[in-house]
Design a protein around this motif. Structure first.
Motif, short mmCIF file in Angstrom:
data_model
loop_
_atom_site.label_atom_id
_atom_site.label_comp_id
_atom_site.label_asym_id
_atom_site.label_seq_id
_atom_site.Cartn_x
_atom_site.Cartn_y
_atom_site.Cartn_z
N THR A 291 35.88 47.73 30.15
CA THR A 291 35.16 46.52 30.52
C THR A 291 36.06 45.59 31.33
O THR A 291 35.63 45.04 32.34
CB THR A 291 34.59 45.78 29.29
OG1 THR A 291 35.63 45.62 28.33
CG2 THR A 291 33.44 46.52 28.66
N GLU B 35 35.59 44.59 35.27
CA GLU B 35 35.46 43.17 35.64
C GLU B 35 36.50 42.75 36.67
O GLU B 35 36.20 42.05 37.62
CB GLU B 35 35.66 42.27 34.39
CG GLU B 35 34.48 42.21 33.44
CD GLU B 35 34.90 41.64 32.06
OE1 GLU B 35 35.92 40.93 31.97
OE2 GLU B 35 34.19 41.94 31.08
N ALA C 27 29.60 50.10 32.34
CA ALA C 27 30.89 49.68 32.89
C ALA C 27 31.74 50.89 33.27
O ALA C 27 32.36 50.94 34.33
CB ALA C 27 31.64 48.79 31.91
N GLU D 36 37.20 51.08 25.18
CA GLU D 36 36.11 50.14 25.47
C GLU D 36 36.63 48.84 26.08
O GLU D 36 36.06 48.32 27.03
CB GLU D 36 35.29 49.87 24.20
CG GLU D 36 34.37 51.04 23.87
CD GLU D 36 33.78 51.00 22.47
OE1 GLU D 36 33.82 49.92 21.85
OE2 GLU D 36 33.27 52.04 22.02
#
Length: 203
Positions: A22, A26, A108, A18
């Motif tokens: 993310t 990003e 994501a 996780e």
């Protein structure tokens, strides 16, 4: 029964997945460091290397894990439809919904997967091809059954149609989240349902 250490390891890996997904979504893969992944996951840096030999291996496992979840949810949707005596078109429709639910839950990861799918010369290109093959194969299987039982036209190109359906769901869902977030999952599903059932031309 799983041992508590194996359950704990799974939970740690899940946290690392996780955090990595993310951060990479990003900042991109190159700009993301193992330190940042560990920090975001709330674990020691050594824990990352205990679970994965390198950042590349973590990313490969991330792709396998994420697409594995998607593949399992597509397969479950098809099997549930079959178990209640539904048609293959209904199974495909249920798979579209399962895909939308997955993307809504893991936006994501989906962005990352779609972006990576079209890049070349990546260390994980072969892993990506294998996991994509798995997901598309589930859809191919249902289309092939539909052709075999006369529900779908024999003129259908099964591999391309399966890839087109998967692509349609991925891109439409990302568009929904980025540009039309006020729409409900039911809205998006019913629009794609019309496409699946060939009712866009108005006949």
């Amino acid at each position: 029964m799983e041992s508590s250490s194996s359950t704990r390891r799974q939970a740690t890996r899940q946290k690392l997945y996780e955090a990595a997904v993310t951060l990479i979504a990003e900042k991109g893969f190159s700009a993301t460091t193992v330190d940042e992944i560990a920090d975001r996951a709330g674990v020691a840096k050594g824990t990352v290397y205990y679970n994965f030999k390198s950042k590349t291996e973590l990313f490969e496992e991330l792709l396998r894990h994420g697409v594995g979840l998607l593949t399992a949810s597509l397969r479950a949707a098809a099997e549930e439809t079959g178990a209640r005596g539904g048609s293959r078109v209904e199974a495909l429709d249920a798979m579209i919904r399962a895909g939308l639910v997955f993307i809504d839950r893991y936006p994501a990861f989906t962005q990352l997967y779609v972006a990576e799918l079209w890049r070349t010369n990546r260390a994980w290109q072969s892993t990506l091809l294998v996991v994509r093959r798995d997901a598309v194969a589930v859809v191919e299987g249902v289309i092939a059954q539909g052709v075999a039982n006369g529900e779908l036209s024999e003129e259908i190109d099964v591999p391309l149609t399966a890839a087109a359906l998967v692509g349609m769901v991925l891109v439409a869902a990302l568009d929904w989240q980025a540009f039309q977030p006020e729409r409900s999952i039911d809205d998006v599903h019913s629009a794609l349902s019309l496409l699946l059932r060939g009712r866009v031309s108005g006949h």
